[in-house]
Design a protein around this motif. Structure first.
Motif, PDB file in Angstrom:
ATOM      1  N   SER A  35       4.658  13.650 -47.987  1.00 54.89           N
ATOM      2  CA  SER A  35       4.700  14.859 -48.798  1.00 54.89           C
ATOM      3  C   SER A  35       4.202  14.576 -50.212  1.00 54.89           C
ATOM      4  CB  SER A  35       6.129  15.404 -48.886  1.00 54.89           C
ATOM      5  OG  SER A  35       6.106  16.529 -49.740  1.00 54.89           O
ATOM      6  N   PRO A  36       3.233  15.355 -50.691  1.00 58.38           N
ATOM      7  CA  PRO A  36       2.779  15.186 -52.077  1.00 58.38           C
ATOM      8  C   PRO A  36       3.882  15.493 -53.090  1.00 58.38           C
ATOM      9  CG  PRO A  36       1.267  16.600 -50.844  1.00 58.38           C
ATOM     10  CD  PRO A  36       2.483  16.411 -49.993  1.00 58.38           C
ATOM     11  N   ILE A  37       4.929  16.187 -52.644  1.00 58.63           N
ATOM     12  CA  ILE A  37       5.994  16.565 -53.595  1.00 58.63           C
ATOM     13  C   ILE A  37       6.601  15.316 -54.223  1.00 58.63           C
ATOM     14  CG2 ILE A  37       8.284  17.632 -53.815  1.00 58.63           C
ATOM     15  CD1 ILE A  37       7.480  19.569 -51.603  1.00 58.63           C
ATOM     16  N   LEU A  81       5.786  21.368 -47.882  1.00 57.15           N
ATOM     17  CA  LEU A  81       6.095  19.933 -47.788  1.00 57.15           C
ATOM     18  C   LEU A  81       4.821  19.119 -47.573  1.00 57.15           C
ATOM     19  CD1 LEU A  81       9.276  20.096 -45.514  1.00 57.15           C
ATOM     20  CD2 LEU A  81       9.200  19.502 -47.950  1.00 57.15           C
ATOM     21  N   ASP A  82       3.906  19.675 -46.791  1.00 51.07           N
ATOM     22  CA  ASP A  82       2.702  18.921 -46.405  1.00 51.07           C
ATOM     23  C   ASP A  82       1.643  18.896 -47.506  1.00 51.07           C
ATOM     24  OD1 ASP A  82       1.237  17.422 -44.661  1.00 51.07           O
ATOM     25  OD2 ASP A  82       0.842  19.012 -43.212  1.00 51.07           O
ATOM     26  N   THR A  83       1.631  19.929 -48.373  1.00 48.68           N
ATOM     27  CA  THR A  83       0.546  20.038 -49.359  1.00 48.68           C
ATOM     28  C   THR A  83       1.012  19.956 -50.807  1.00 48.68           C
ATOM     29  OG1 THR A  83       0.782  22.422 -49.477  1.00 48.68           O
ATOM     30  CG2 THR A  83      -0.815  21.582 -47.869  1.00 48.68           C
ATOM     31  N   GLU A 110      -6.340  15.099 -42.182  1.00 44.91           N
ATOM     32  CA  GLU A 110      -5.245  14.118 -42.034  1.00 44.91           C
ATOM     33  C   GLU A 110      -4.187  14.305 -43.129  1.00 44.91           C
ATOM     34  OE1 GLU A 110      -6.731  10.009 -43.140  1.00 44.91           O
ATOM     35  OE2 GLU A 110      -8.466  11.228 -43.670  1.00 44.91           O
ATOM     36  N   LYS A 111      -4.572  14.990 -44.216  1.00 45.41           N
ATOM     37  CA  LYS A 111      -3.624  15.181 -45.314  1.00 45.41           C
ATOM     38  C   LYS A 111      -2.684  16.355 -45.070  1.00 45.41           C
ATOM     39  CE  LYS A 111      -7.042  13.359 -48.516  1.00 45.41           C
ATOM     40  NZ  LYS A 111      -7.808  13.531 -49.743  1.00 45.41           N
ATOM     41  N   SER A 112      -2.977  17.190 -44.077  1.00 48.28           N
ATOM     42  CA  SER A 112      -2.157  18.401 -43.895  1.00 48.28           C
ATOM     43  C   SER A 112      -2.226  18.927 -42.457  1.00 48.28           C
ATOM     44  CB  SER A 112      -2.647  19.493 -44.849  1.00 48.28           C
ATOM     45  OG  SER A 112      -4.020  19.759 -44.607  1.00 48.28           O
TER      46      SER A 112
HETATM   47 MG    MG Z   1       0.079  16.288 -46.397  1.00 49.18          MG
END
Ligand code: MG
Ligand code: NAP
Length: 496
Positions: A42-44, A108-110, A195-197
């Protein structure tokens, strides 16, 4: 969609969220054939969310065989159109039932704010799917004038197997812009999320099955650039719809040429010019729109208004309004519904944007920001950043894909249009003026797929085609024109 949830609620929900991490091929969730996975974080705050199946050659082969088999069997393409519509509407309804979960997954994913995913990303994706579902049974063909001894018809047929390769900035929305018209037109589809999301795409695959999308018609192959490359080279894929960078778009076009000349549709980057004339009817509104145009979604928007062109006599007053407006975009915890912006997607994107900021500090004059924010430890949060510069600096010409605005002063309308058009990109442009003649001239001469007048980012509605001139791509997403990408026209000539 509940709007009154607070950060405590969203944090609580995120701890018990079940994330689907397997590929979806031939109507079933499956691990990668070699058992390989990749970490999705998660980028968060950098925390690992899932180990997701890494699809490679064997998996791509299975997905293509499933999609090809489904297409050849005709169980989807040959359905009565209103039955296809009913299935797609059921899928949209299931997405709506799960909207809160999907919004949380996307945040969460971005690292984008939950206020955006609940109000924009997920509802817009559902609306897009509904829109194309509703279109399916209203498509008609043509009966052109011809010699009366003949009857000729022009009909649309599905292309066959479509691959959709999409980026991470609006993962579900960019995917839906492709799969909704492609499936509505009767094709089978293989979706490759970034792959990032990859998480929202994987989640909705199960909902597709529940809605009654036949086995093999909708497949999701999570993976990296190599997975995408294999799709672009595959001889059994008839059409590839891509949203992403120009560099990858070029590789895909080459691979299509080197394989089976599959149709390639590209939605690429931008460096869109937002032009404010001295007679702009409402400077405050224009300044608010200019800030939103480049700082929303942390500037990770293909149509971001990242070049602001201001006519010299009002430059001082306008920039003062702009600096005020930009302060609303300081990032906060993405799970806090009051946050307007969140984290950049990852360390690599953060480093890329930081390098542009350092470059900007050398070649331009920093007016605002330029520093990190400590919204949540472990994430990548940047202040909204504004530079005053001339049109030739790199910061004013290259796509940053981050919260960085270049402000350029100009003298007259012709200068503004010349600067706006002196770009390899042509995705969008905006023009602010009270002079109808100037509006007409500018909107005709601006080389961009979308021109907004006295507004920015408005009416991103399914009725309007979206896409680029020049190196911003070809073809159009949204609107009835999107069907052109996913169907072949057939002329049938009958001697009577
Ligand atoms: Mg992601
Ligand atoms: P990207 O690096 O081009 O990636 C886009 C997609 O292509 C991802 O799924 C990526 O997979 C995949 N990919 C990477 N290498 C590949 C290869 N060799 N062959 C086939 N597929 C490959 O772009 P991004 O960084 O995700 O997105 C940012 C760019 O997208 C910006 O330039 C932005 O302007 C553009 N964009 C345009 C629009 C539009 O509508 N015009 C909308 C949004 C974004 P991995 O991520 O797994 O590597």
């Amino acid at each position: 969609m509940p709007q009154l949830r607070d950060a405590v609620y969203w944090r609580g929900r995120s701890t018990d969220l079940v994330m689907e991490a397997r590929a979806f091929i031939a109507g079933a969730y499956v691990g990668a054939s070699e058992g390989e996975t990749f970490a999705v974080c998660s980028p968060i705050d950098g925390r690992e969310l899932a180990q997701v199946a890494l699809c490679r050659g064997t998996d791509v082969e299975r997905a293509v065989a499933a999609a090809r088999g489904a297409f050849e069997r005709g169980g989807w393409a040959d359905l009565v159109p209103r039955q296809r519509k009913a299935v797609l509407l059921r899928w949209a309804a299931l997405m709506r039932e799960h909207a809160e979960e999907l919004a949380l997954l996307e945040t969460l994913d971005t690292g984008k704010p939950i206020a955006d995913t609940t109000a924009v990303d997920i509802p817009s994706s559902i609306y897009c799917l509904e829109w194309f579902a509703e279109l399916v049974d209203k498509v008609t063909g043509e009966v052109p004038a011809c010699d009366p001894q003949f009857l000729g018809t022009v009909t649309r047929e599905p292309v066959g197997v479509v691959a959709a390769i999409v980026p991470w900035n609006y993962p579900l929305l960019m995917a839906t812009w492709k799969f909704a018209p492609a499936l509505a037109a009767g094709n089978s589809l293989i979706l490759k999320p970034s792959e990032k999301s990859p998480l929202s795409a994987l989640r909705i695959a199960g909902l597709a099955r529940e809605a009654g999308i036949p086995e093999g018609v909708f497949n999701v192959v999570p993976g990296d650039g190599e997975t995408g490359r294999l799709l672009s080279l595959h001889p059994q894929i008839d059409c590839l719809a891509f949203t992403g960078s120009g560099a990858v778009g070029r590789q895909i076009s080459r691979n299509a040429a080197d394989s089976n000349l599959k149709r390639v549709w590209l939605e690429l980057g931008g460096k869109s010019a937002n032009i404010v004339m001295a007679d702009c009817p409402d400077l405050r509104r224009a300044a608010d729109a200019a800030a939103a145009a480049v700082f929303s979604n942390m500037g990770q928007v293909c149509s971001a208004g990242s070049r602001l062109l201001v006519q010299r006599p009002i430059a001082g007053a306008f920039i003062a309004e702009l600096l005020e407006a930009a302060r609303a975009y300081l990032p906060g915890d993405p799970l806090d519904p009051t946050s307007v912006t969140g984290s950049l997607i990852d360390e690599a994107q953060y480093q890329r944007v930081r390098q542009y900021i350092e470059l900007g500090k050398r070649e331009a004059r920093l007016l605002l920001g330029g520093e990190d924010c400590a919204a949540v430890p472990g994430g990548h949060y940047l202040q909204p950043t504004i530079f005053a510069t001339d049109a030739t600096s790199r910061i004013a010409r290259e796509e940053v894909f981050g919260p960085v605005l270049s402000v350029i002063e100009f003298d007259g309308l012709d200068d503004a249009i010349a600067v706006a058009n002196a770009s390899e990109y042509g995705l969008a442009a905006a023009f602010w003026s009270a002079d109808l003649g100037a509006i007409r001239r500018a909107s005709r001469r601006l080389r961009a797929g979308t021109v907004w007048v006295n507004c920015y980012d408005e009416l991103l509605d399914m009725n309007f085609p979206f896409g680029g001139f020049k190196e911003s791509g070809n073809g159009r997403d949204n609107s009835v024109h999107a069907l052109d990408k996913y169907s072949e026209l057939k002329s049938t000539i009958i001697r009577c």
